[in-house]
Every structure is written in structure tokens, then in C-alpha cells.
Write a protein that holds these residues in place. Structure first.
Motif, mmCIF file in Angstrom:
data_model
loop_
_atom_site.group_PDB
_atom_site.id
_atom_site.type_symbol
_atom_site.label_atom_id
_atom_site.label_comp_id
_atom_site.label_asym_id
_atom_site.label_seq_id
_atom_site.Cartn_x
_atom_site.Cartn_y
_atom_site.Cartn_z
ATOM 1 N N ALA A 419 0.833 -1.209 0.000
ATOM 2 C CA ALA A 419 0.000 0.000 0.000
ATOM 3 C C ALA A 419 0.863 1.253 0.000
ATOM 4 C CB ALA A 419 -0.927 -0.012 1.217
ATOM 5 N N ASP A 420 1.962 1.239 0.766
ATOM 6 C CA ASP A 420 2.873 2.393 0.762
ATOM 7 C C ASP A 420 3.497 2.588 -0.620
ATOM 8 O OD1 ASP A 420 2.362 2.860 3.433
ATOM 9 O OD2 ASP A 420 4.102 1.718 4.135
ATOM 10 N N THR A 421 3.823 1.488 -1.274
ATOM 11 C CA THR A 421 4.416 1.574 -2.607
ATOM 12 C C THR A 421 3.424 2.135 -3.616
ATOM 13 O OG1 THR A 421 5.818 -0.338 -2.083
ATOM 14 C CG2 THR A 421 5.632 0.278 -4.398
ATOM 15 N N VAL A 422 2.172 1.725 -3.502
ATOM 16 C CA VAL A 422 1.146 2.268 -4.391
ATOM 17 C C VAL A 422 0.990 3.767 -4.152
ATOM 18 C CG1 VAL A 422 -1.281 2.161 -5.077
ATOM 19 C CG2 VAL A 422 -0.059 0.060 -4.545
ATOM 20 N N SER A 423 1.110 4.193 -2.900
ATOM 21 C CA SER A 423 1.061 5.632 -2.611
ATOM 22 C C SER A 423 2.208 6.355 -3.307
ATOM 23 C CB SER A 423 1.127 5.866 -1.099
ATOM 24 O OG SER A 423 -0.006 5.337 -0.453
ATOM 25 N N GLU A 512 8.492 -1.980 -9.903
ATOM 26 C CA GLU A 512 9.253 -3.225 -9.737
ATOM 27 C C GLU A 512 9.194 -3.714 -8.295
ATOM 28 O OE1 GLU A 512 13.155 -3.335 -11.341
ATOM 29 O OE2 GLU A 512 12.577 -2.475 -13.274
ATOM 30 N N ARG A 513 9.265 -2.798 -7.360
ATOM 31 C CA ARG A 513 9.172 -3.207 -5.944
ATOM 32 C C ARG A 513 7.806 -3.822 -5.669
ATOM 33 N NH1 ARG A 513 10.502 -3.146 -0.809
ATOM 34 N NH2 ARG A 513 9.022 -2.452 0.768
ATOM 35 N N LEU A 514 6.741 -3.209 -6.191
ATOM 36 C CA LEU A 514 5.407 -3.741 -5.954
ATOM 37 C C LEU A 514 5.249 -5.118 -6.584
ATOM 38 C CD1 LEU A 514 2.607 -3.332 -4.766
ATOM 39 C CD2 LEU A 514 1.926 -2.209 -6.885
ATOM 40 N N ILE A 515 5.791 -5.303 -7.782
ATOM 41 C CA ILE A 515 5.713 -6.622 -8.427
ATOM 42 C C ILE A 515 6.391 -7.672 -7.558
ATOM 43 C CG2 ILE A 515 6.521 -7.966 -10.411
ATOM 44 C CD1 ILE A 515 6.098 -5.418 -12.103
ATOM 45 N N TRP A 516 7.549 -7.322 -7.002
ATOM 46 C CA TRP A 516 8.255 -8.270 -6.123
ATOM 47 C C TRP A 516 7.418 -8.576 -4.883
ATOM 48 C CZ3 TRP A 516 9.935 -8.113 -1.110
ATOM 49 C CH2 TRP A 516 10.782 -9.152 -0.704
ATOM 50 N N LEU A 517 6.811 -7.535 -4.292
ATOM 51 C CA LEU A 517 5.979 -7.751 -3.100
ATOM 52 C C LEU A 517 4.777 -8.648 -3.408
ATOM 53 C CD1 LEU A 517 5.971 -4.143 -1.582
ATOM 54 C CD2 LEU A 517 6.860 -6.190 -0.463
ATOM 55 N N LEU A 518 4.134 -8.412 -4.535
ATOM 56 C CA LEU A 518 2.975 -9.233 -4.904
ATOM 57 C C LEU A 518 3.378 -10.680 -5.114
ATOM 58 C CD1 LEU A 518 1.262 -6.731 -7.376
ATOM 59 C CD2 LEU A 518 0.522 -7.290 -5.048
ATOM 60 N N GLY A 519 4.532 -10.881 -5.756
ATOM 61 C CA GLY A 519 5.014 -12.254 -5.916
ATOM 62 C C GLY A 519 5.319 -12.913 -4.591
ATOM 63 N N ASP A 520 5.918 -12.141 -3.658
ATOM 64 C CA ASP A 520 6.232 -12.685 -2.336
ATOM 65 C C ASP A 520 4.954 -13.052 -1.586
ATOM 66 O OD1 ASP A 520 8.283 -13.232 -0.276
ATOM 67 O OD2 ASP A 520 7.248 -11.649 0.819
ATOM 68 N N MET A 521 3.929 -12.223 -1.725
ATOM 69 C CA MET A 521 2.657 -12.544 -1.074
ATOM 70 C C MET A 521 2.031 -13.795 -1.680
ATOM 71 S SD MET A 521 0.713 -8.939 -0.206
ATOM 72 C CE MET A 521 1.163 -7.989 -1.642
ATOM 73 N N GLY A 522 2.174 -13.960 -2.985
ATOM 74 C CA GLY A 522 1.646 -15.167 -3.616
ATOM 75 C C GLY A 522 2.371 -16.415 -3.150
ATOM 76 N N ARG A 523 3.688 -16.305 -2.928
ATOM 77 C CA ARG A 523 4.466 -17.467 -2.480
ATOM 78 C C ARG A 523 4.227 -17.795 -1.015
ATOM 79 N NH1 ARG A 523 8.043 -14.763 -5.883
ATOM 80 N NH2 ARG A 523 8.914 -13.573 -4.142
ATOM 81 N N SER A 524 3.952 -16.767 -0.199
ATOM 82 C CA SER A 524 3.787 -16.990 1.246
ATOM 83 C C SER A 524 2.329 -16.934 1.669
ATOM 84 C CB SER A 524 4.571 -15.926 2.025
ATOM 85 O OG SER A 524 4.051 -14.636 1.753
ATOM 86 N N GLU A 525 1.424 -17.167 0.721
ATOM 87 C CA GLU A 525 -0.014 -17.057 0.995
ATOM 88 C C GLU A 525 -0.419 -17.920 2.178
ATOM 89 O OE1 GLU A 525 -4.102 -19.035 -0.546
ATOM 90 O OE2 GLU A 525 -2.256 -19.282 -1.690
ATOM 91 N N PRO A 526 -0.984 -17.312 3.246
ATOM 92 C CA PRO A 526 -1.481 -18.113 4.374
ATOM 93 C C PRO A 526 -2.723 -18.901 3.952
ATOM 94 C CG PRO A 526 -1.233 -15.779 4.949
ATOM 95 C CD PRO A 526 -1.166 -15.886 3.463
ATOM 96 N N ALA A 527 -2.949 -20.000 4.623
ATOM 97 C CA ALA A 527 -4.154 -20.792 4.337
ATOM 98 C C ALA A 527 -5.386 -19.983 4.695
ATOM 99 C CB ALA A 527 -4.128 -22.087 5.136
ATOM 100 N N THR A 528 -6.351 -19.946 3.806
ATOM 101 C CA THR A 528 -7.574 -19.192 4.036
ATOM 102 C C THR A 528 -8.775 -20.101 3.882
ATOM 103 O OG1 THR A 528 -7.702 -18.573 1.701
ATOM 104 C CG2 THR A 528 -6.540 -17.067 3.160
ATOM 105 N N VAL A 529 -9.926 -19.570 4.266
ATOM 106 C CA VAL A 529 -11.177 -20.279 4.062
ATOM 107 C C VAL A 529 -12.041 -19.455 3.139
ATOM 108 C CG1 VAL A 529 -11.111 -21.417 6.302
ATOM 109 C CG2 VAL A 529 -12.225 -19.201 6.087
#
Length: 531
Positions: A419-423, A512-529
Motif C-alpha cells: 500500500a505504501d508503494t502504491v502511494s 518493480e518493488r510492488l511486483i516483487w511484493l505481490l510475488g512474495d505474497m503469492g508465495r507466502s499465501e497463508p491458508a484461508t477459508v
């Protein structure tokens, strides 16, 4: 004379310094657990009044109490209907503070200042440090009031000052206006009451004049609230207007009764005050308490209609609606596994808010759209972080549960950074809007990043392996997402001036930083319901 004025100024300064210290430390103490407890036990109006009274009795600060109430409203823990009785309690019990002005508490206050000062650490962040800091603020506040009270008495004995105020005798409406003006300027009805009490004890004002000044003091504080809340919207505005109406309703009721009692010699408020106590200081305190008690008794049966009217005139803002938790609730942290499921669902909502930020940056959207969705993200993210903290501190967990909670916390940190990066992207986009090349590059970056964010949302919602692989391909070091940003930059940068090229490069780096963050979130995705 100089020493009198200096003492008065010092007392006023200590009062406001103590208020600031108290408010700052109470903000640290008003965490999710306290707010959840209050929200749980304010289901009935009577409990709301008691909680509001408890807050003002402990904090001695209407500003600090209002902060706690507004923070509960913003986090979705409490409705405006629950907050209204608390405002009544703040006014009624808060009026009792004035009783301290007629009791000699200087020795006790000095003891508290000494003990709290020895324990106080300005850089302390723990609960104990916040409690001691709040206690130190309360002691400074009352020491300032005592100093003001003591300095006004000699001032009242000055012949020139007595002559200046003697022409106000018998001019009750002027006394009301003086109270309004003093409260408006000093910004504290309690501080004004210390001055009025000293004047009355010195014989400058009689009971009738003092009572009208008390009425004006309360009305003036409402006018100040009205002015300070001019830029507020939604629920905060509703609460501010209820507080404003509370004191103005008291003035509208009691000022006419005052003149009826004087003109027609009907025993009303003045007679009641004199019947309560013969002590001059006690009579001023009684007038102040009655002014705040009577409107509360009148308004309590009307809280429902008043709430609906305020919500109709100043409806909830889009930010307030969007920032309310959809899944988290006051019992969310009671069961760790369920609580973590709910946290994950709110985090999926925050990912959609990232997409909403990009939507707000498109050319056809108004400039304020981005600020609104960014603010809603920040409020909801704060609620999520507080819940994670509660889960971590309130339960003994298995190793697997701790690992999952850590994954949620890591994911939340990545969300906050995103969110900070998008700002940052929004700032650079605004700076590049003056050139056609800058507009074109920013538009292409926004569209590409939004597609990656939406892909992350699909991963969190569907948990599909193909979607996860595609997200990984788009966000990898040599993925097409980063490649497309670099290619777009190289295509445009040669035609730009050096300063514009730096802006373009800054936007590309944010992307580029945001792309890296989004990829990291995709790799570390917590289990959800599923919601």
C-alpha cells in the motif's frame, strides 16, 4: 502584578501540557482489547453512560475519551447508537471534576507528580510506562488548575481589575457571553471554572453572575466543538454534533429558567443551588454539575430519534463503510484457529483494496478517490494487525498455529508495504501528469500492476495451482511483469528531459518493488477459508 500573570500563564501551560501527555499515553492504552470490552458492555444505554463516566473519571480528559470513542467507531466495534450514551456519561461525570477545584488537593497532586516523575520514562512503550505517563499527565493537569486558582485570587484583589469587572455586576447576559468567550479562547471549560471560582470567592461576582458565566462556559465549549468539527464527516461529525447539541440544549433550557426565576421570583435553579450548599465554591460546582446533568436526563429517552436524525443529516462516509471489518468481530481473538481464518479473509479484502487504489488512479476518476480508498485500507489494516497481536498474546498455541500466525503477520507486513508503494506510485503519477509521455507510461504501469493484483486476488480466493504458477511467472525476477515495466521505460525515457526521466525511473522502481511484493505474497499465501 507580573508574578500573578506569570503564575496564571504557568498554570494554564501545565494544564494543557498535562492534557497532552495524558492523551498521548491513553492512546497507547486504548488497544483492541479495551475497545472490544467497552463495545461488549455498551449494549444498553445505562451501561454506555457508566462507561463514558468511567473513562472521563479515569482520564480527566474529554479529548482522550473522545479519541477512544472515535477509534471504536472507526474500527467497527461500536455503532453511533452505542456511543451516544457514552457522550452523556462523559458530560455528566465529567462535570464532577469541578468538585476537585473546591477541595485542597495540592499536597496529593504534588505526591503523585513526584512518584510518577520518578517512574516516568518518556521513551517507554510498555503498558506500565503508559500507565505511569497517564498518571503523570493527570497530576500535571490538576497542578496547573491549582496554580491558576491560586494566581487568580491576588489578581481579583487588584483595584484596577476589580474596577474593570465591576461594571459587569447585574449584567447577566454579559456574564453568559464572557463565559462563552473564555471557554472558546482557553479551550477548556474546567480551566475557565478555576478562574470563575476564584472570582466568586473574591466577591467580584455574585452567585447569579457566576451561574450565568457557568452556563456560558458550557455553551462556549460547544461552539468550539462546532468550529473544530467543521471538516469532519460521517460518524465523527455525528458524535461532535451530538456533543455540541448537548450543551446548547442545556443553555436553551436553563438560561430562560434563570430569567424566569429572577423576574417572577419563582424558586428554580438558583434556589436549588443554594439549597444544596451554602459554600460559595460548592455552589459554583453545583451549577456546573446541574447544567451537565439536566440535558442528559432530558436527552436519554430521545437518543434513538437523535441518532437517526444525525445519521440522516451526516451519513456515514464511504471510507467508514469500506474500513469496517466484514469478518472480524469482538470475539474474533477468542479462538485462535477461527480468528486466523477471519484475519485471512480480511487480508483478502485488503488485496482487493489494492486493486481499488489502482482503479482510483485511472484518468477518469476524481483526485480524492485514491485518498479515500487508501485511508480505508489503513484503518482496516490497523484492525487486522491488532487482532493478530491479540491472537499472539492471548493464547498458548501449537507450533503449527504459531507458524500460521507468523505467515499471517508476514503477509500483513507485505500488504502494508504494498500500500505504501502504491502511494509512491500515485505521487509520481501526479508529477508526470503534465507530459503526454508521463501520462502514457503511468497508465501502462497502472494497468499492468492492477492485473497482477487481481491475479493475487484470484489465488487467495480460488487457491488454484495454475493461477499461482501464472502469478509466479508474472512476478519473478525475469517475469513478464518486470520486463514490461523496463521495456516501457526504455521506450519512453530517451524523449524526456533529465528531471522527467528521473520521475519516470522512480515510478518504474516503485512498480518493480510492488511486483516483487505481490510475488512474495503469492508465495507466502497463508491458508484461508472461503467467505
Amino acid at each position: 502584578m507580573v508574578s500573578i500573570l506569570v503564575s496564571l500563564l504557568a498554570g494554564l501551560g501545565l494544564f494543557f501540557a498535562g492534557l497532552q501527555i495524558l492523551t498521548a499515553h491513553l492512546k497507547r492504552l486504548s488497544g483492541r482489547r479495551l475497545r472490544a470490552l467497552v463495545a461488549r458492555y455498551t449494549r444498553s444505554p445505562l451501561m454506555g453512560v457508566l462507561w463514558g463516566g468511567a473513562f472521563i473519571a479515569v482520564t480527566q480528559s474529554g479529548a482522550a475519551t473522545m479519541f477512544i470513542i472515535v477509534s471504536m467507531l472507526r474500527s467497527g466495534m461500536m455503532s453511533v447508537a452505542q456511543a451516544m450514551p457514552m457522550i452523556v456519561g462523559v458530560n455528566v461525570v465529567g462535570a464532577l471534576i469541578v468538585l476537585i477545584l473546591v477541595v485542597d488537593v495540592k499536597l496529593a497532586v504534588l505526591c503523585v507528580i513526584g512518584l510518577a516523575g520518578l517512574l516516568y520514562k518518556a521513551d517507554g512503550r510498555g503498558t506500565a510506562a503508559s500507565v505511569v505517563g497517564a498518571l503523570f499527565g493527570v497530576a500535571m493537569l490538576f497542578f496547573g488548575l491549582d496554580l491558576m486558582n491560586g494566581s487568580v485570587a491576588p489578581l481579583a484583589g487588584e483595584p484596577w481589575f476589580a474596577d474593570l469587572l465591576s461594571w459587569t455586576r447585574g449584567s447577566y447576559l454579559l456574564g453568559f457571553l464572557i463565559g462563552c468567550a473564555l471557554s472558546f479562547v482557553v479551550q477548556s471549560s474546567i480551566a475557565v471554572m478555576a478562574v470563575v471560582l476564584a472570582f466568586e470567592l473574591s466577591g467580584i461576582f455574585g452567585l447569579a453572575e457566576s451561574v450565568m458565566i457557568v452556563y456560558g462556559t458550557n455553551a462556549g465549549s460547544s461552539l468550539l466543538t462546532l468550529l473544530l468539527s467543521a471538516n469532519l464527516r460521517g460518524q465523527a461529525r455525528q458524535i461532535a454534533m451530538f456533543q455540541t447539541f448537548y450543551n446548547l440544549a442545556g443553555a436553551a433550557l436553563l438560561v430562560p429558567l434563570f430569567y424566569v426565576e429572577l423576574w417572577f421570583e419563582v424558586p428554580l435553579m438558583l434556589a436549588l443551588i443554594q439549597a444544596i450548599t451554602a459554600d460559595m465554591g460548592g455552589q459554583i460546582a453545583a451549577a456546573f454539575i446541574l447544567f451537565n446533568l439536566i440535558p442528559g436526563a432530558v436527552l436519554m429517552p430521545l437518543l434513538g430519534p437523535a441518532t437517526r436524525l444525525l445519521q440522516r443529516i451526516w451519513p456515514d462516509t464511504e471510507v467508514e463503510i469500506a474500513s469496517r471489518p466484514k469478518y472480524l468481530h469482538e470475539h474474533a481473538a477468542d479462538d485462535p484457529e477461527t480468528g486466523m481464518d477471519l484475519v485471512a479473509l480480511e487480508q483478502a479484502r485488503l488485496v482487493r483494496y489494492l486493486s481499488g487504489m489502482f482503479d482510483a488512479l485511472r484518468d477518469d476518476r476524481p483526485p480524492a478517490a485514491f485518498g479515500a480508498i487508501r485511508e480505508a485500507f489503513g484503518i482496516l489494516a490497523a484492525t487486522v494487525r491488532e487482532t493478530i497481536d491479540d491472537l499472539a498474546s492471548g493464547h498458548r498455541m501449537t507450533d503449527h498455529s504459531y507458524e500460521r500466525l507468523n505467515a499471517l503477520l508476514t503477509f500483513q507486513h507485505a500488504l502494508d508495504s504494498a500500500a505504501d508503494t502504491v502511494s509512491g506510485i500515485a505521487t509520481e503519477r501526479s508529477a508526470l501528469a503534465a507530459t503526454e509521455v508521463g501520462q502514457r507510461f503511468a497508465a501502462s504501469v497502472i494497468e499492468g500492476l492492477d492485473s497482477i493484483v487481481m491475479m493475487l486476488g484470484d489465488v487467495l480466493r480460488e487457491h488454484d495451482a495454475d493461477d499461482r504458477d501464472l502469478l509466479s511467472a508474472m512476478t519473478g525476477d525475469e517475469g513478464k511483469g518486470i520486463k514490461s515495466v523496463r521495456a516501457a521505460y526504455l521506450a519512453e525515457e530517451a524523449t524526456l528531459a533529465p528531471d522527467e526521466r528521473l520521475r519516470l525511473l522512480a515510478l518504474a522502481n516503485h512498480a518493480e518493488r510492488l511486483i516483487w511484493l505481490l510475488g512474495d505474497m503469492g508465495r507466502s499465501e497463508p491458508a484461508t477459508v472461503e467467505p
